[in-house]
Design a protein around this motif. Structure first.
Motif, PDB file in Angstrom:
ATOM      1  N   ASN A   7      50.238  47.354  30.682  1.00  0.00           N
ATOM      2  CA  ASN A   7      49.917  47.118  32.082  1.00  0.00           C
ATOM      3  C   ASN A   7      50.449  48.247  32.940  1.00  0.00           C
ATOM      4  O   ASN A   7      51.549  48.750  32.712  1.00  0.00           O
ATOM      5  CB  ASN A   7      50.543  45.791  32.548  1.00  0.00           C
ATOM      6  CG  ASN A   7      49.814  44.594  31.944  1.00  0.00           C
ATOM      7  OD1 ASN A   7      48.746  44.722  31.373  1.00  0.00           O
ATOM      8  ND2 ASN A   7      50.415  43.419  32.084  1.00  0.00           N
ATOM      9  N   ALA A   8      49.661  48.616  33.958  1.00  0.00           N
ATOM     10  CA  ALA A   8      50.068  49.685  34.865  1.00  0.00           C
ATOM     11  C   ALA A   8      51.228  49.225  35.743  1.00  0.00           C
ATOM     12  O   ALA A   8      51.309  48.054  36.127  1.00  0.00           O
ATOM     13  CB  ALA A   8      48.881  50.099  35.735  1.00  0.00           C
ATOM     14  N   LYS A  37      39.482  40.995  36.925  1.00  0.00           N
ATOM     15  CA  LYS A  37      40.431  39.943  37.357  1.00  0.00           C
ATOM     16  C   LYS A  37      41.874  40.374  37.154  1.00  0.00           C
ATOM     17  O   LYS A  37      42.784  39.848  37.788  1.00  0.00           O
ATOM     18  CB  LYS A  37      40.199  38.670  36.518  1.00  0.00           C
ATOM     19  CG  LYS A  37      39.376  37.622  37.218  1.00  0.00           C
ATOM     20  CD  LYS A  37      39.458  36.298  36.462  1.00  0.00           C
ATOM     21  CE  LYS A  37      38.621  36.359  35.180  1.00  0.00           C
ATOM     22  NZ  LYS A  37      38.564  35.052  34.475  1.00  0.00           N
ATOM     23  N   PHE A  38      42.103  41.299  36.220  1.00  0.00           N
ATOM     24  CA  PHE A  38      43.459  41.737  35.877  1.00  0.00           C
ATOM     25  C   PHE A  38      43.532  43.266  35.998  1.00  0.00           C
ATOM     26  O   PHE A  38      43.608  43.974  34.991  1.00  0.00           O
ATOM     27  CB  PHE A  38      43.823  41.303  34.461  1.00  0.00           C
ATOM     28  CG  PHE A  38      43.665  39.831  34.219  1.00  0.00           C
ATOM     29  CD1 PHE A  38      44.504  38.921  34.848  1.00  0.00           C
ATOM     30  CD2 PHE A  38      42.672  39.354  33.367  1.00  0.00           C
ATOM     31  CE1 PHE A  38      44.359  37.554  34.639  1.00  0.00           C
ATOM     32  CE2 PHE A  38      42.523  37.992  33.154  1.00  0.00           C
ATOM     33  CZ  PHE A  38      43.367  37.081  33.789  1.00  0.00           C
ATOM     34  N   PRO A  39      43.494  43.775  37.245  1.00  0.00           N
ATOM     35  CA  PRO A  39      43.386  45.232  37.423  1.00  0.00           C
ATOM     36  C   PRO A  39      44.552  46.006  36.799  1.00  0.00           C
ATOM     37  O   PRO A  39      44.388  47.170  36.445  1.00  0.00           O
ATOM     38  CB  PRO A  39      43.326  45.411  38.942  1.00  0.00           C
ATOM     39  CG  PRO A  39      43.848  44.134  39.506  1.00  0.00           C
ATOM     40  CD  PRO A  39      43.520  43.062  38.525  1.00  0.00           C
ATOM     41  N   GLN A  40      45.715  45.350  36.661  1.00  0.00           N
ATOM     42  CA  GLN A  40      46.863  46.071  36.066  1.00  0.00           C
ATOM     43  C   GLN A  40      46.626  46.409  34.605  1.00  0.00           C
ATOM     44  O   GLN A  40      47.292  47.271  34.044  1.00  0.00           O
ATOM     45  CB  GLN A  40      48.162  45.259  36.227  1.00  0.00           C
ATOM     46  CG  GLN A  40      48.244  43.983  35.402  1.00  0.00           C
ATOM     47  CD  GLN A  40      47.626  42.772  36.093  1.00  0.00           C
ATOM     48  OE1 GLN A  40      46.573  42.850  36.717  1.00  0.00           O
ATOM     49  NE2 GLN A  40      48.273  41.629  35.960  1.00  0.00           N
ATOM     50  N   THR A  41      45.642  45.705  33.978  1.00  0.00           N
ATOM     51  CA  THR A  41      45.357  45.957  32.561  1.00  0.00           C
ATOM     52  C   THR A  41      44.326  47.075  32.371  1.00  0.00           C
ATOM     53  O   THR A  41      44.030  47.436  31.236  1.00  0.00           O
ATOM     54  CB  THR A  41      44.817  44.683  31.873  1.00  0.00           C
ATOM     55  OG1 THR A  41      43.534  44.375  32.415  1.00  0.00           O
ATOM     56  CG2 THR A  41      45.752  43.506  32.069  1.00  0.00           C
ATOM     57  N   CYS A  42      43.788  47.596  33.481  1.00  0.00           N
ATOM     58  CA  CYS A  42      42.735  48.618  33.397  1.00  0.00           C
ATOM     59  C   CYS A  42      43.353  50.015  33.452  1.00  0.00           C
ATOM     60  O   CYS A  42      44.499  50.179  33.857  1.00  0.00           O
ATOM     61  CB  CYS A  42      41.774  48.453  34.574  1.00  0.00           C
ATOM     62  SG  CYS A  42      40.953  46.844  34.609  1.00  0.00           S
TER      63      CYS A  42
HETATM   64  C1  LIG Z   1      49.744  42.273  31.461  1.00  0.00           C
HETATM   65  O1  LIG Z   1      49.122  41.554  32.509  1.00  0.00           O
HETATM   66  C2  LIG Z   1      48.437  40.398  32.079  1.00  0.00           C
HETATM   67  C3  LIG Z   1      47.661  39.848  33.262  1.00  0.00           C
HETATM   68  O2  LIG Z   1      48.504  39.543  34.337  1.00  0.00           O
HETATM   69  C4  LIG Z   1      49.457  39.401  31.535  1.00  0.00           C
HETATM   70  O3  LIG Z   1      48.776  38.256  31.068  1.00  0.00           O
HETATM   71  C5  LIG Z   1      50.196  40.055  30.380  1.00  0.00           C
HETATM   72  O4  LIG Z   1      51.224  39.192  29.940  1.00  0.00           O
HETATM   73  C6  LIG Z   1      50.792  41.389  30.795  1.00  0.00           C
HETATM   74  N1  LIG Z   1      51.315  42.063  29.625  1.00  0.00           N
HETATM   75  C7  LIG Z   1      52.537  42.540  29.581  1.00  0.00           C
HETATM   76  C8  LIG Z   1      52.919  43.208  28.308  1.00  0.00           C
HETATM   77  O5  LIG Z   1      53.315  42.455  30.513  1.00  0.00           O
END
Ligand SMILES: *[C@@H]1O[C@H](CO)[C@@H](O)[C@H](O)[C@H]1NC(C)=O
Ligand SMILES: *[C@@H]1O[C@H](CO)[C@@H](O)[C@H](O)[C@H]1NC(C)=O
Ligand SMILES: *[C@@H]1O[C@H](CO)[C@@H](O)[C@H](O)[C@H]1NC(C)=O
Ligand SMILES: *[C@@H]1O[C@H](CO)[C@@H](O)[C@H](O)[C@H]1NC(C)=O
Ligand SMILES: [Cu+2]
Length: 162
Positions: A1-2, A100-105
């Motif tokens: 995640n960013a 929906k989960f921009p931090q994952t992009c």
């Molecule tokens: C990354 O973000 C997603 C969406 O919020 C969350 O479900 C996930 O646990 C996060 N992953 C980490 C490694 O923090």
């Protein structure tokens, strides 16, 4: 995640405007796509505010994609030289980004996070928590470019931030 960027200096703005001339004549273009992206710091230093504006898009080959790319456009205007998307967390392009989960992009995958270009003209404004305006930060848009693509990823036009 960013990571969320929390230290953007207040009052900064970077702008990139597409050039009048295309380097490539990709597909059948009815004139050249026009557009710009403005990136301003937020009042609280968290992330940035994007304002994007595109028009005069090709009639076919959409919905169009756009991203921040790693490298600047060289003087010859060749968009291929901008390399890959800005991706400081080395996520890669696949699987595709879930808006929906921009931090994952990928940090630079703006159309993945906030929507493809689906109208002409197209305008959008949004807050992005993951872009930096500090040169040297690995999520910085300073010293980078953006690229507009056909839906098949062929590059149409590109511009540098200043
Ligand atoms: C990354 O973000 C997603 C969406 O919020 C969350 O479900 C996930 O646990 C996060 N992953 C980490 C490694 O923090
Ligand atoms: C991508 O799409 C454009 C517009 O439809 C087309 O002109 C071009 O040939 C396509 N490129 C590839 C590699 O399929
Ligand atoms: C554009 O840049 C790419 C990568 O840097 C290079 O492979 C390609 O030959 C260049 N195209 C032209 C027409 O100069
Ligand atoms: C970019 O910086 C973040 C910290 O802000 C770090 O977690 C990440 O690993 C860095 N990415 C690379 C490719 O070094
Ligand atoms: Cu791109």
């Amino acid at each position: 995640n960013a990571s969320v960027i929390t230290d953007n200096p207040v009052g900064l703005e970077a702008v990139a405007t597409l050039p009048d001339e295309l380097f490539f004549t990709a597909g059948t273009l009815d004139g050249n796509v026009k557009g710009s992206i403005s990136v301003k710091s937020s009042a609280n230093g968290i992330g940035v505010e994007y304002k994007v504006s595109f028009s005069n898009l090709p009639k076919d080959g959409g919905p169009f994609l756009y991203h921040i790319h790693e490298k600047k456009v060289p003087n010859d205007g060749n968009c291929t030289s901008t390399a890959a998307h800005l991706d400081p967390f080395v996520r890669g392009e696949m699987p595709t980004c879930e808006s929906k989960f921009p931090q994952t992009c990928q940090v630079g995958d703006l159309s993945g996070k906030y929507g493809k270009i689906t109208s002409d003209p197209f305008e959008a404004t949004y807050h992005d928590e993951f872009s930096s305006l500090i040169a040297g930060n690995n999520a910085s848009i300073v010293d980078r470019s953006f690229v507009v693509h056909f839906s098949n990823k062929t590059r149409i036009s590109c511009a540098n931030f200043a």
